[in-house]
Write an enzyme that holds these catalytic residues in place. Sequence first.
Site, PDB file in Angstrom:
ATOM      1  N   ASN A  62       0.793  -1.230   0.000  1.00 52.19           N
ATOM      2  CA  ASN A  62       0.000   0.000   0.000  1.00 52.19           C
ATOM      3  C   ASN A  62       0.823   1.276   0.000  1.00 52.19           C
ATOM      4  O   ASN A  62       0.285   2.376   0.064  1.00 52.19           O
ATOM      5  CB  ASN A  62      -0.998  -0.021   1.168  1.00 52.19           C
ATOM      6  N   CYS A  95     -16.215  -3.702  -4.071  1.00 51.36           N
ATOM      7  CA  CYS A  95     -15.442  -4.935  -3.862  1.00 51.36           C
ATOM      8  C   CYS A  95     -16.061  -5.620  -2.642  1.00 51.36           C
ATOM      9  O   CYS A  95     -17.038  -5.167  -2.080  1.00 51.36           O
ATOM     10  CB  CYS A  95     -13.965  -4.630  -3.659  1.00 51.36           C
ATOM     11  N   ARG A 109     -16.480   1.343  -1.533  1.00 54.07           N
ATOM     12  CA  ARG A 109     -15.196   1.925  -1.986  1.00 54.07           C
ATOM     13  C   ARG A 109     -15.463   3.170  -2.857  1.00 54.07           C
ATOM     14  O   ARG A 109     -15.056   3.237  -4.013  1.00 54.07           O
ATOM     15  CB  ARG A 109     -14.367   0.889  -2.741  1.00 54.07           C
ATOM     16  N   ASP A 162      -7.021  -3.564   8.103  1.00 61.66           N
ATOM     17  CA  ASP A 162      -6.435  -4.630   7.270  1.00 61.66           C
ATOM     18  C   ASP A 162      -5.909  -5.786   8.104  1.00 61.66           C
ATOM     19  O   ASP A 162      -5.483  -6.795   7.531  1.00 61.66           O
ATOM     20  CB  ASP A 162      -5.301  -4.079   6.405  1.00 61.66           C
ATOM     21  N   ARG A 183      -2.882 -11.303  -4.486  1.00 60.15           N
ATOM     22  CA  ARG A 183      -2.874  -9.869  -4.820  1.00 60.15           C
ATOM     23  C   ARG A 183      -2.043  -9.087  -3.820  1.00 60.15           C
ATOM     24  O   ARG A 183      -1.487  -8.050  -4.142  1.00 60.15           O
ATOM     25  CB  ARG A 183      -4.303  -9.305  -4.829  1.00 60.15           C
TER      26      ARG A 183
END
Length: 425
Positions: free
Chosen positions: A23, A116, A121, A304, A396
């Site tokens: 990120n 998502c 988002r 997260d 990912r």
Amino acid sequence: MDRLLVVGGRPLVGSVRISGAKNSALKLQAAALLAEGRSVIRNVPRIQDCGTMAEVLDHLGAAVAWDGDTFVVDARDVRPRETPYELVSRMRASILVLGPLLARFGEAHVAMPGGCNIGSRKIDLHLRGLERMGATFHQEHGVLHAKANRLHGAVINLDYPSVGATENVMMAGVAARGTTVIENAAREPELADLAAFLTAMGARIHGIGTPTIEIEGVDGFRPVEHRVIPDRIEAGTFAIAACATRGRVVLEGARADHLDLVLSKLAEVGADILTTGDGLAISMDRRPRAVDLVTLPYPGFPTDLQPQMMALLAAADGTSIVTENVFESRFMFVDELNRMGADIRTEGHHAVIRGVERLSAAPVRALDIRAGAAMVIAALSADGVSVVEDMYHVDRGYEDLEGKLAGLGASVRRERALEPTRAGA
Ligand code: EPZ
């Protein structure tokens, strides 16, 4: 769709090298668009999302190349072409080319990102901020067309300290005429890494890491060399996995100062934590204690790492309450955890977790990057052999997860599913 077979019940023991922060790397790749020259970004994790961002830059006309975890991008010949839905739908962070392209060309054309698995988002805060700086937008056939004759400084008060909105406005503000002030700015460490990259390019940014960032616009940016900070979410994921398997793990390269609240929460759960010369050592030799958890923008507990903590607390001694304040639907994976014998009830932003003695292995799915990591952690601690489907989600955001886990003694094996997996009935 790849799946991961995981034999539960083996403690993770040993040391693991933490990769560069996904990120941060994604934003540095986008920021490189500002300079008409060759930038070198080191310690970039070789994960799907950074590969997708490289495709976006290539599509815009940049010359891109990889040399291991070093990403080289020459943005000399970049043009503000349309970034297609095929790329944006794969990775919503593609929207972060908006700021740099508007700054350099006064225009940008990017397919609108969809939702998502963790929430809608939205990008309204990105657009409102850029509008205050003189950009205009119109949407047609799912593509967002942005124009700005000359971006000018403005005072932008974010309703919410959005990481992406702060980043897009910052990457536009560095080239705007005059001064841009972002109030209620995001304070994540990845913002500081981006500000360091932009400053090396010639930008003038003050107040990074505080709620008020002040940016003086300048003309012309030079390409730079930069090393990405370590990934605090990957480090936190392995720390939680060490606790869930009652192991002893050294996180090489992890930065304790990016994980304050996470480490204090793990200490509350019963972990022993030491800072080492080059990182952190986490060990746990007992059943986790139940704790309450509230996710908040940095420096609060990171959303997260919420799913991973839920997997740990599912087998804790007692009842935990987890409150998810950042995303409106980040509990989707709870049903998967309950398939493994967890006893979790969710109500809006709250989840009540009644700790069970031990989770039991089962076939489960990865629903997004972090939920997938949570299922792997649950499988590592469960009794029996689990199968985690749809590992592409995890790929990912995690570089060589099974290689790193195997290096810590886990018994894991990736399988390429032959038959199309049964659609959820
Ligand atoms: C970044 O997403 C991260 N992604 C996310 O990590 C992380 O969960 C999130 O920050 C929060 O820390 C990247 O950096 C690529 P936000 P971002 O804008 O920038 C609302 C992962 O697993 N919002 O801070 O999209 C939004 O709906 C990913 O690595 C608006 O309402 O996060 C959400 O509820 C998942 N309008 C909240 O703010 C906007 O214009 C947080 O979003 C923008 C955001």
